[in-house]
Design an enzyme around this catalytic site. Structure first.
Site, mmCIF file in Angstrom:
data_model
loop_
_atom_site.group_PDB
_atom_site.id
_atom_site.type_symbol
_atom_site.label_atom_id
_atom_site.label_comp_id
_atom_site.label_asym_id
_atom_site.label_seq_id
_atom_site.Cartn_x
_atom_site.Cartn_y
_atom_site.Cartn_z
ATOM 1 N N ASP A 103 -14.667 7.834 1.013
ATOM 2 C CA ASP A 103 -14.147 6.480 0.815
ATOM 3 C C ASP A 103 -13.438 5.991 2.070
ATOM 4 O O ASP A 103 -13.251 4.789 2.236
ATOM 5 C CB ASP A 103 -13.182 6.440 -0.369
ATOM 6 C CG ASP A 103 -12.661 5.048 -0.638
ATOM 7 O OD1 ASP A 103 -13.490 4.148 -0.878
ATOM 8 O OD2 ASP A 103 -11.430 4.840 -0.589
ATOM 9 N N ARG A 112 -7.382 9.726 4.465
ATOM 10 C CA ARG A 112 -7.506 8.976 5.708
ATOM 11 C C ARG A 112 -8.726 9.476 6.471
ATOM 12 O O ARG A 112 -8.962 10.684 6.587
ATOM 13 C CB ARG A 112 -6.237 9.127 6.568
ATOM 14 C CG ARG A 112 -5.036 8.352 6.020
ATOM 15 C CD ARG A 112 -5.267 6.847 6.120
ATOM 16 N NE ARG A 112 -4.146 6.045 5.645
ATOM 17 C CZ ARG A 112 -4.047 5.523 4.441
ATOM 18 N NH1 ARG A 112 -5.008 5.764 3.544
ATOM 19 N NH2 ARG A 112 -3.011 4.780 4.099
ATOM 20 N N THR A 159 -4.349 13.412 1.964
ATOM 21 C CA THR A 159 -3.231 13.546 2.890
ATOM 22 C C THR A 159 -2.983 12.236 3.634
ATOM 23 O O THR A 159 -3.912 11.461 3.852
ATOM 24 C CB THR A 159 -3.508 14.642 3.935
ATOM 25 O OG1 THR A 159 -4.627 14.248 4.734
ATOM 26 C CG2 THR A 159 -3.818 15.963 3.260
ATOM 27 N N THR A 193 0.841 -1.183 0.000
ATOM 28 C CA THR A 193 0.000 0.000 0.000
ATOM 29 C C THR A 193 0.883 1.242 0.000
ATOM 30 O O THR A 193 2.062 1.186 0.348
ATOM 31 C CB THR A 193 -0.906 0.047 1.237
ATOM 32 O OG1 THR A 193 -0.090 0.073 2.419
ATOM 33 C CG2 THR A 193 -1.819 -1.164 1.284
ATOM 34 N N HIS A 221 -13.468 2.236 1.485
ATOM 35 C CA HIS A 221 -12.008 2.348 1.420
ATOM 36 C C HIS A 221 -11.461 1.536 0.237
ATOM 37 O O HIS A 221 -10.553 0.717 0.382
ATOM 38 C CB HIS A 221 -11.378 1.877 2.737
ATOM 39 C CG HIS A 221 -9.993 2.414 2.955
ATOM 40 N ND1 HIS A 221 -9.451 2.602 4.201
ATOM 41 C CD2 HIS A 221 -9.027 2.814 2.083
ATOM 42 C CE1 HIS A 221 -8.226 3.077 4.107
ATOM 43 N NE2 HIS A 221 -7.951 3.215 2.821
ATOM 44 N N ASP A 239 -0.436 22.117 0.293
ATOM 45 C CA ASP A 239 0.465 21.095 0.824
ATOM 46 C C ASP A 239 1.585 21.808 1.585
ATOM 47 O O ASP A 239 2.664 22.052 1.032
ATOM 48 C CB ASP A 239 1.034 20.234 -0.309
ATOM 49 C CG ASP A 239 1.715 18.973 0.204
ATOM 50 O OD1 ASP A 239 2.398 19.050 1.247
ATOM 51 O OD2 ASP A 239 1.563 17.912 -0.433
ATOM 52 N N GLU A 278 -12.942 2.601 11.010
ATOM 53 C CA GLU A 278 -13.176 1.461 10.108
ATOM 54 C C GLU A 278 -12.807 0.160 10.819
ATOM 55 O O GLU A 278 -11.825 0.108 11.557
ATOM 56 C CB GLU A 278 -12.302 1.611 8.850
ATOM 57 C CG GLU A 278 -12.654 2.778 7.954
ATOM 58 C CD GLU A 278 -11.706 2.887 6.752
ATOM 59 O OE1 GLU A 278 -10.972 1.914 6.479
ATOM 60 O OE2 GLU A 278 -11.696 3.929 6.101
#
Length: 380
Positions: A232, A208, A175, A66, A254, A146, A237
């Site tokens: 998402d 996130r 982010t 990931t 997700h 950013d 979770e």
């Protein structure tokens, strides 16, 4: 060599079988007991790798297939001198696909045009940078935020988050999750900033879950109901807030980065890292493990409004509404935790936009810029 590998990692046997014996375990079920005689652990984002998991294990290498690493206690790995690798950028194209599918779905549903909106992108890393490039190539106005990157590269081209909230019609969060330091992203979109979102704004979070104050967002949606949200990623979770799930415009489990291409790319990147860690020669290429798409090409011969052409091509590859409907159906049928995880574990085959070759002829040649900008491969 014994490897413990998340059961949902594709092409694991092809990529890791030559290293030794594989034990496949669902990611959320991996425990310290599985690692008592393991040499390597290969995971995705749902396995929390920490002191408790690694207790008394001989594991010498950990890879996460990931881009994110907030589920890995890297201090614990360093303390044990465990090799580590992640797969930055492996599914960034898939997340950008998800964002375009979501925004063009909302535009169609609510009667607005993406080309007439200003999109703010918070986090210009692997995902945000690609999304920024695509939207710019499509002719969509964008603003970027950013702060860490601005500090390194200079302020030109970057804006504050509050400036994005003031000037943007769409706000996309991409982010990482950081809880400390000058650029902490935990609850980055807090209650005050959610209050400050202009009526009609679209908030999309594919970064996130903990970067957004979920209860505050739920209250804004349930109260004024004058903004739209696409989520998402979620707090807590897989036990996500059912009330929030029912209020957002698109709710997905997700899976923004869950293209087959992105998953395979992550597996391959960790395979490469493990080979380097073991000092083994390695000739496996990404092309060796990536199959051809079921739909290889599509031919447009007549002019369509650009966003109609985009939706046609996007939905030939990926339709976000399928994932929204699946989450609603599965969590209502099986309960939140099981339904959320079942959606992820049984995720249907999905390819990336770039796997579709769009042939343009006649009047449709005028669509080249917007389709190429969106990420499709073109044949003229």
């Amino acid at each position: 060599m014994k490897l413990v590998v998340d059961a949902n990692i594709p092409a694991a046997e092809r990529c890791f079988g030559h290293f030794g014996t594989l034990t496949r375990v669902p990611g959320r079920e991996i425990t310290a007991a599985h690692l008592q005689d393991a040499d390597a652990l290969i995971v995705r984002s749902i396995t929390q790798v920490n002191d408790a998991l690694l207790s008394n294990s001989p594991v010498g290498f950990i890879g996460t297939c990931t881009i994110g690493t907030d589920h890995i206690d890297q201090a614990a790995l360093a303390k044990r001198d465990i090799g580590f690798a992640s797969a930055p950028g492996c599914n960034a194209e898939a997340v950008a696909d998800y964002v375009l599918s979501s925004l063009l779905t909302l535009a169609e549903r609510d009667g607005w045009s993406l080309s007439g909106r200003t999109v703010g992108i918070v986090g210009v890393g692997n995902v945000g940078r690609r999304l920024l490039a695509r939207l710019t190539a499509m002719g969509v106005a964008t603003l970027a935020c950013d702060p860490p990157r601005a500090e390194k590269e200079g302020q030109a081209g970057f804006h504050s988050l509050d400036a994005l909230i003031e000037h943007c019609d769409v706000l996309c969060l991409h982010t990482p999750l950081t809880r400390e330091g000058p650029y902490a992203t935990y609850q980055l979109l807090n209650a005050q900033r959610i209050h400050d979102l202009a009526p009609g704004c679209v908030l999309l979070n594919a970064g996130r879950g903990d970067c957004v104050d979920g209860p505050a967002l739920r209250n804004r949606l349930a109260g004024k109901g004058d903004i739209n949200a696409v989520l998402d990623v979620w707090e807590s979770e897989p036990e996500i807030d059912a009330g929030l799930r029912d209020l957002v415009s698109l709710a997905t489990p997700h899976i923004a980065g869950h293209s087959l291409d992105g998953k395979l790319r992550g597996t391959w990147m960790i395979q490469q890292a493990l080979a380097r860690h073991c000092g083994q020669p390695n000739e496996l290429t990404f092309a060796d493990i990536c199959p051809p798409p079921a739909l290889a090409s599509l031919h447009l011969q007549h002019a369509l409004p650009p966003e109609d052409a985009l939706r046609l091509c996007i939905r030939a590859v990926y339709d976000v509404r399928r994932d929204h409907d699946a989450l609603q159906r599965q969590t209502q049928h099986s309960g939140m935790r099981k339904g959320f995880d079942d959606c992820r574990a049984n995720y249907p085959l999905r390819r990336e936009f770039a796997t579709l070759n769009v042939r343009l002829s006649g009047e449709a040649v005028a669509l080249e810029g917007v389709l190429r900008g969106a990420g499709f491969s073109l044949l003229l």
